[in-house]
Design a protein around this motif. Structure first.
Motif, PDB file in Angstrom:
ATOM      1  N   ASP A  87       0.842  -1.195   0.000  1.00 55.54           N
ATOM      2  CA  ASP A  87       0.000   0.000   0.000  1.00 55.54           C
ATOM      3  C   ASP A  87       0.880   1.248   0.000  1.00 55.54           C
ATOM      4  N   ASP A 142       3.766  -7.592   7.086  1.00 56.74           N
ATOM      5  CA  ASP A 142       2.339  -7.496   7.385  1.00 56.74           C
ATOM      6  C   ASP A 142       1.478  -7.710   6.130  1.00 56.74           C
ATOM      7  N   GLU A 143       1.782  -6.982   5.070  1.00 58.31           N
ATOM      8  CA  GLU A 143       0.871  -6.944   3.920  1.00 58.31           C
ATOM      9  C   GLU A 143       1.083  -8.103   2.944  1.00 58.31           C
ATOM     10  N   GLY A 148       1.871 -11.473   6.197  1.00 59.88           N
ATOM     11  CA  GLY A 148       0.817 -11.481   7.222  1.00 59.88           C
ATOM     12  C   GLY A 148       1.300 -11.985   8.562  1.00 59.88           C
ATOM     13  N   GLU A 149       2.586 -11.810   8.820  1.00 59.35           N
ATOM     14  CA  GLU A 149       3.152 -12.396  10.024  1.00 59.35           C
ATOM     15  C   GLU A 149       3.315 -11.369  11.151  1.00 59.35           C
ATOM     16  N   GLN A 191      -4.212 -12.943   4.335  1.00 60.09           N
ATOM     17  CA  GLN A 191      -4.435 -11.527   4.035  1.00 60.09           C
ATOM     18  C   GLN A 191      -5.921 -11.228   3.892  1.00 60.09           C
TER      19      GLN A 191
END
Lengths: 553, 901
Positions: B42, B169-170, B173-174, B411
């Motif tokens: 993002d 994260d994106e 996803g950890e 996600q």
């Protein structure tokens, strides 16, 4: 921001936020407790640690102190804080004293917090054995004055029941569209400082798709020198709740969140009490009813920036988010959200109580209604002044009995507001336009007096330092620029190296044009004001430029 | 209306909806420098280096805006190189460099550093600020993290762009990474500020790949030079089919990254794909053919080996007939190699005794889906996750076994897509599930029937779909409605209301996608459970559209392809039944082929033990370690006259062979793999086969020639051409038109591929409902009295199947043994401590392993993995198989256990 974290927070809801779990008691939790929290909230342990470590009052060297001394600009200018620190240190030990940036006791200064309670003025003299005596309550006093024939924000509310009766009256007699139109017609603009048209914001939230919407009151009044929001929450909380209730009804939101800074314990308790009174009224309309929730801050100025505030509630590190999307499209928990300042909400009752025309008639047409001004101890009668938009600044000062000590400038509108030399005061009136045209900023309309004895070079350093300390650290111009700026001024004060004018100008331009939010983008304004109006005083710190440098600068 | 346009530096260009100014300019190949942007993440807006001047009219007032997060709009004028923004960029980069080490020559990332590139592009020549404090000053004294076998961190090089945090994260996803503190003092942390090794890092390497400097790196990147060649290929671990960019120099592999334009994995992969490749030149690699002479495997030449095998094969065939010969193909090998082996068995040796490891994993999927829909493959694509509104995950743990797909599912779920998990184990994704039906292993059919019951009884069926697209509904409906739900709930150990809620939510969703794994298939009712899932998708009309369907998570990289190529005893290449299509195959091969259905793998073992099967050729499959009931497998193999094994290591099976032929890893060969979404992708040789080895395809070719059949040398393109003539759904596939991202079969002659199956009608015409009553497994009926616990087995993230490859990499340092999970109550009852040794035994055998007390399993259920030969978990697994396909029931093993003092 992380969409994942936003949505994971949404699962848990506003009544069960990771952030408030971390804030409760403000005691640093053990690693095992934080690991359990991470599991419970389905986030990584790094998220919990990263969030906790951001806030002054959760982690870090300033957390868990016995007492906190205010180091806000007003207390700094008043020169009262060394004595307070000395007294506290003597009884509690220096290592047990932390600092806090502005308790909103700017009318008296000598401000400090102990055991979660705020004190100011002569209160410090009551300190005994490291505590304030049980029976002792703060002797704080400030003036609440208006020159309006009929006070709006400062009017007393005699009867809560009849105050809220207006809500039922309005929704029975008007459509949502017409009420939104009335808000727009009043010309009400955001009082947090940006002056965004309120009606427009509310309409766009109403128009946004989504079953779940939120109203958020930004009560993170972090601007040093400002305490008008504190006044409203402590003395007139129903004005704020009413505005939020109305915003909720008009936009389709059912939850109102008040993000109140931890530095305002009385504002939190008074608002809580007001919410209980509101709940007892059982206001609802068909299946729509409105709930309030207080979220307590944890000592981070940046949380006054609306996207950082939303991330804070969500338990993320409160870094400023990019826009778009704007909160009205995707705000709290990714849902359409209206974020307004305390004072903005507080204006709504009077406007909708049949006073649209009168509200619009006050001011210059672009800035309408009334405005609260916070005056600090450098005025004879420090306090909260409610005046009509367009009122001259001089008139406000006169109402306050003039200056209490010799001043050379006023710092108006918070740390990011302009530094107005005394000789410019006469040219200004209380409205967004007058200030902007003169190269200043009305902001949240706090006024701090800068005494004759204050060295402006040190004030610049204070501004850079404040920015460096409070920067969320996301965007490079603010994070790096504030530190390099502070060093540059420090070097000049120390005599190590004079200021390279070109470099300073480049730095200020970089921060102003490049920063993500108003913190890094705003601090060049007061600094440029000082460089312009106090050039004589600053001159000795500036390196003489060669002709070539001047040409290329 | 004219297309919307915007002006970039005065030139008008068409704009696309939703794109940012930065994306707009990138699309036009106009460079705008940036440090914090990664197109996969993002927009973040932290570095501000991508700032541009924006005006609403050509001469209108300009405003500086960050291009990464400012949407482009019609009529906008963008000035990306105005003096003001060029100066701004220069000044920002100068600030960054003022907080960065000054000497690039000391840095591993030198010449491979985006900060360096941007500094050059923006023209920063000097840092004018006096030497000030650096954010690295506050770092702990030992700031370089070398705790991990792969990951490295040196925060002195960090520029706080937070790309690593965002990638963790994106993409993965950890959320292992975040930052601590705020402002200038903030810095990247792992977990609660621990080392990589002590954190929950899954070593996917996404952070290292996105890091613009060398702040986060891995042990391989430091050696990376700009002049290395990069070869794109496809990972050989799981069925996801990640594309890999392999850097190679002088015949040696330096590093692996994931190409960002890969449709399958968009720049992401897992620690197996990215890091577990050093097995390829491990000293244990076989490098010469071996023949058992005087009881010992001894090195021989290739001609000797082929001659030896040919003579033995021919004599067995002459004496016992062609059906005394059999072959087991490999899902790890290419389509072309699989095609060749089945061709050798059928055309050259004259038997349909050919099978592959699909038998022990997804044969029930292929069988069941063929029965229900007509095609035994995923109905949709992984890309459909973007469109789905509900995910049903049954018997699969994709974050471990299919990590990139697992990450994509995670996600979606983290962002709020409802997830239903039906699994006896609290898997990583089950933590995020809205409904986790934690059933007793072996009761899938019961629970799936309960789902159907509630969907029907709540009136949530898609009547239009059922009427127009399916058959046999009424009988199914009546049978389902006659079920005793309370009884099913009790025997499967689930809360019926949970099943009801989940069923309602699934049925109400407009687009529900189901995924399943071996937790569905490896059961005595495996094929039936598959048909039950198909029933649910048809009941709710979730077939033939975007974002829906039934999607098996295929286990091995090319298990789909091995079956497609005909490595099964009842269907030839392209799935035609061997008995009905003898003519078809004879015409295509221009040779005689047998029409009698051959042995499935378990039948091969039984036949060997019975003395009916005499010779077995195994290509790249370690049946001794991986097939159930090891004693039985070993006894069967021992009874053969000839066992030939193609392998890269001396596996447990190879140790028993009469002839061992050294094959090649995926890094040494070209061909195609077909992933779990029917995507045929190019595998490109990165290095030559290890000296002394041949590609497995070439080995088969030379064997065919030694047997007297003229087969041209192994070459991916010509093999693919032959396959496209035999396999109808490969009709339009050529080596050339596969391109970088492959094609999803069926591919018609025009080269058009297929993302979604069964859009207008099912392959079999109407979709068919099947009802099956739940039946208790014989294993439980027979053994539960003496062995009251149920053991269920699966894989972990770090290792792949029997670990032949992964154990020979540093993955072995991360996880070095198989662990038995025991519920707290059971551990307490048997007085077993965490991390203590336990003895686990069944009616077949026993093993000793380390216990971990965990509430991931319910009382009465045990869980372990099967990666380590030291343990040989298959000593305890049993003989029960799926009734229809003979797929072994690995997931339900009646066991007992006790502490070892």
């Amino acid at each position: 921001m992380s969409k994942n974290l936003t949505q994971l927070a949404r699962r848990k809801g506003i009544d069960n936020t990771l952030f408030q779990r971390l804030v409760i008691g403000e005691d640093s939790k053990s690693k095992a407790e934080r690991s359990d929290l991470a599991k419970e909230y389905l986030v990584g342990e790094a998220i919990v640690h990263g969030t906790a470590s951001f806030y002054d009052f959760i982690d870090g060297s300033n957390a868990n102190k016995k007492a906190y001394v205010c180091n806000g600009s007003s207390c700094l200018c008043a020169g009262t804080q060394q004595a307070v620190t000395d007294k506290l240190s003597a009884q509690l030990g220096q290592e047990n004293i932390g600092h806090v940036t502005c308790l909103g006791r700017c009318g008296q200064n000598s401000a400090f917090q102990i055991n979660g309670e705020n004190f100011s003025g002569d209160d410090i003299n009551a300190l005994t054995d490291g505590v304030m005596p049980n029976a002792f309550t703060s002797q704080e006093h400030y003036h609440v004055t208006t020159n309006l024939a009929e006070p709006i924000l400062t009017a007393a509310i005699d009867n809560v029941d009849s105050y809220y009766a207006l809500f039922n009256q309005l929704i029975q007699n008007h459509t949502v569209d017409s009420l939104l139109e009335q808000i727009s017609d009043s010309g009400l603009r955001g009082r947090g400082g940006a002056g965004f048209p309120t009606g427009f914001k509310w309409k766009s939230c109403r128009d946004a798709n989504g079953e779940e919407k939120y109203i958020v009151c930004n009560a993170d009044e972090g601007d040093a020198g400002a305490y008008s929001d504190r006044y409203l929450l402590e003395q007139r909380p129903h004005t704020v709740l009413f505005g939020m209730l109305m915003a909720g009804y008009l936009s389709g939101a059912k939850t109102g969140v008040l993000y109140i800074r931890d530095e305002y314990p009385a504002a939190i308790s008074e608002t809580k009490r007001a919410i209980e009174q509101f709940q007892a009224l059982n206001i609802s309309c068909d299946d729509w009813h409105f709930n309030f929730k207080i979220v307590k801050g944890a000592g981070a100025y940046i949380c006054g920036e609306e996207t950082a505030l939303l991330r804070s509630i969500e338990g993320q590190r409160p870094l400023v988010s990019v826009r778009p999307p704007f909160p009205t499209q995707s705000g709290l928990f990714g849902c359409p959200t209206i974020v307004n300042n305390v004072e903005t909400f507080a204006s709504v009752h009077w406007i909708l109580d049949g006073n649209i025309e009168r509200f619009r008639a006050m001011g210059n047409g672009k800035s309408t209604g009334s405005k609260l001004i916070s005056l600090d101890s450098s005025f004879v009668k420090p306090g909260i002044y409610e005046v009509a938009m367009g009122c001259s600044l001089q008139e406000v000062i006169d109402l306050a009995g003039g200056y209490a000590r010799p001043l050379k400038a006023l710092h108006i509108g918070g740390p990011l507001g302009g530094v107005v030399p005394i000789n410019q005061v006469a040219n200004l009136s209380i409205d967004f336009e007058s200030f902007a045209q003169a190269g200043f900023l009305l902001g949240h309309a706090s006024v701090i007096g800068i005494g004759e004895e204050i060295k402006m070079i040190e004030y610049i350093e204070h501004l850079f330092d404040f920015t460096a300390v409070e920067s969320c650290g996301k965007c490079y111009p603010c994070k790096l620029g504030s530190v390099r700026g502070q060093e540059m001024i420090q070097n000049a004060i120390d005599g190590t190296q004079k200021i390279n004018q070109t470099l300073l100008n480049d730095l200020l331009e970089t921060m102003q044009l490049g920063s993500l939010c108003a913190l890094g983008g705003g601090v060049p304004l007061p600094i440029n004001n000082i460089l312009q109006y106090f050039a004589d005083e600053i001159g000795e710190f500036i390196e003489t430029q060669t002709a070539q440098e001047v040409e290329h600068g | 209306m004219a297309n919307a346009t915007a002006f970039l530096n005065g030139v008008a260009h068409e704009i696309r909806a939703g794109e940012s100014i930065l994306e707009f300019s990138r699309r036009l190949e106009q460079y705008i420098p940036t440090l914090c942007d990664d197109p996969r993440l993002d927009a973040y807006g932290s570095c501000r280096v991508c700032s541009v001047d924006v005006a609403l009219t050509a001469d209108g007032p300009r405003k500086v805006m960050a291009s990464c997060h400012t949407p482009i709009s019609d009529g906008m004028h963008i000035y990306s190189d105005s003096p003001r923004v060029e100066k701004l960029r220069r000044n920002i980069v100068e600030l960054v460099l003022s907080d960065h080490p000054s000497d690039c020559n000391d840095c591993d990332a030198n010449l491979n550093c985006e900060l360096q590139d941007v500094a050059i592009a923006t023209g920063v020549r000097e840092i004018r600020f006096a030497k000030g404090k650096k954010s690295a000053d506050a770092l702990p004294a030992v700031s370089i993290d070398q705790s991990h076998p792969y990951m490295r961190m040196d925060l002195t090089k960090c520029i706080d762009c937070n790309r690593c945090i965002r990638a963790c994260d994106e993409i993965q996803g950890e959320q292992v990474l975040s930052a601590s503190g705020r402002g200038f003092a903030s810095r990247i942390i792992k977990g609660q500020d621990v080392s990589f090794a002590d954190s929950d890092c899954v070593s996917c390497g996404a952070c290292a790949q996105t890091c613009p400097t060398g702040a986060i790196s891995d042990v391989f990147r430091a050696d990376l030079t700009k002049d290395a060649d990069v070869v794109r290929t496809v990972c050989s671990y799981c069925g996801v089919g990640c594309n890999l960019n392999v850097s190679v120099q002088d015949g040696k592999i330096l590093s692996i990254e994931a190409p960002e334009d890969a449709e399958v994995n968009a720049g992401h992969t897992c620690l197996k794909g990215r890091y577990a490749w050093r097995f390829y030149n491990h000293p244990d690699r076989l490098d010469t053919p071996l023949v058992r002479i005087d009881g010992e495997l001894q090195p021989v030449s290739w001609p000797y080996a082929f001659d030896y095998i040919a003579k033995r094969m021919q004599s067995i065939k002459a004496e016992h007939g062609a059906n005394a010969l059999a072959g087991i193909s490999s899902a790890r090998c290419t389509n072309e190699e699989n095609y060749l082996l089945q061709k050798m068995m059928r055309v050259v040796l004259g038997t349909n005794n050919i099978d592959c490891c699909a038998r022990v994993c997804h044969s029930p999927t292929a069988y069941g889906m063929q029965k229900s829909f007509g095609t035994g493959a995923a109905t949709n694509s992984i890309e459909d996750l973007k469109h789905t509104e509900f995910i049903m995950l049954i018997g699969a743990n994709p974050t471990s076994a299919h990590p990139v797909t697992g990450a994509k599912i995670k996600q979606k779920v983290m962002k709020g897509t409802p997830l239903l998990v039906i699994d006896p184990v609290k898997t990583e994704l089950a933590r995020y599930a809205d409904w986790h039906i934690q059933l007793r292993p072996g009761t899938n059919v019961a629970v799936l029937n309960m789902m159907a019951y509630y969907i029907i009884s709540e009136g949530l069926v898609d009547s239009h779909f059922i009427e127009s697209r399916t058959e046999a509904y009424q009988e199914y409906h009546d049978a389902i409605m006659a079920l005793d739900i309370d009884y099913l709930a009790t025997l499967s150990g689930v809360d019926k209301n949970l099943v009801k809620d989940a069923a309602i939510a699934y049925a109400k969703s407009h687009a529900a996608m189901s995924f399943h794994g071996l937790g569905v298939t490896e059961h005595s009712q495996g094929s039936r459970a598959i048909m039950c899932i198909a029933d649910l998708t048809m009941l709710t009309g979730n077939v033939g559209r975007e974002g829906v369907g039934m999607n098996p998570l295929r286990g091995q990289n090319n298990v789909q392809g091995a079956a497609d190529m005909g490595c099964q005893p009842h269907q030839g290449a392209g799935y035609f039944p061997v008995d009905e299509y003898q003519q078809y195959y004879q015409e295509h091969y221009n040779a005689n082929v047998p029409s009698d259905i051959g042995y499935k793998i378990p039948e091969m073992f039984n036949a060997a033990l019975a003395g009916e099967l005499k010779a077995l050729w195994i290509m790249g499959e370690d049946v001794v370690q991986t097939d159930p009931n090891q004693d039985h497998v070993v006894a069967s193999l021992s009874n053969l006259d000839l066992l030939v094994v193609q392998e890269i290591f001396l596996s447990e099976t190879a140790k028993m062979a009469d002839v061992v032929l050294p094959g090649s890893s995926f890094l040494e060969k070209s061909g195609t793999f077909t992933n779990g979404e029917r995507r045929v992708q190019k595998v490109n040789a990165v290095v030559n086969p290890k000296e002394g080895c041949k590609t497995d395809g070439q080995i088969v070719v030379e064997m065919m020639n030694a047997l007297g059949y003229p087969q041209a040398d192994y070459s991916a393109d010509t093999m693919l051409e032959e396959i496209s003539q035999v396999v109808p759904f490969f009709a339009g596939i050529t080596w050339q038109n596969l391109g970088e991202n492959g094609l999803q079969w069926p591919v018609n002659e025009q080269g058009q591929d297929t993302k979604i199956l069964h859009i207008d009608s099912f392959k079999r015409g109407l979709g068919k409902f099947h009802f099956y009553e739940f039946e208790e497994s014989v294993e439980v009926e027979k053994n539960s009295e003496h062995y009251p616990y149920i053991l269920t087995t699966s894989r972990n993230l770090e290792h792949y199947n029997c670990g032949t490859m992964t154990r020979r990499t540093s993955n072995g340092d991360i996880v070095s043994e198989d662990i038995l999970l025991i519920n707290t109550d059971d551990a307490k009852a048997k007085n077993i401590q965490d991390n203590s040794k336990v003895r686990l035994f069944s009616a077949r055998g026993e093993i000793e392993l380390t216990a971990q007390i965990s509430n991931k399993v319910k009382p009465g259920v045990l869980f372990t993995t099967f990666h380590f030969p030291e343990l040989m978990i298959n000593r305890v697994t049993g003989d029960v198989t799926d009734k229809e396909t003979l797929c072994p029931e690995y997931k339900v093993v009646s066991v007992e256990f006790e502490g070892v003092s």
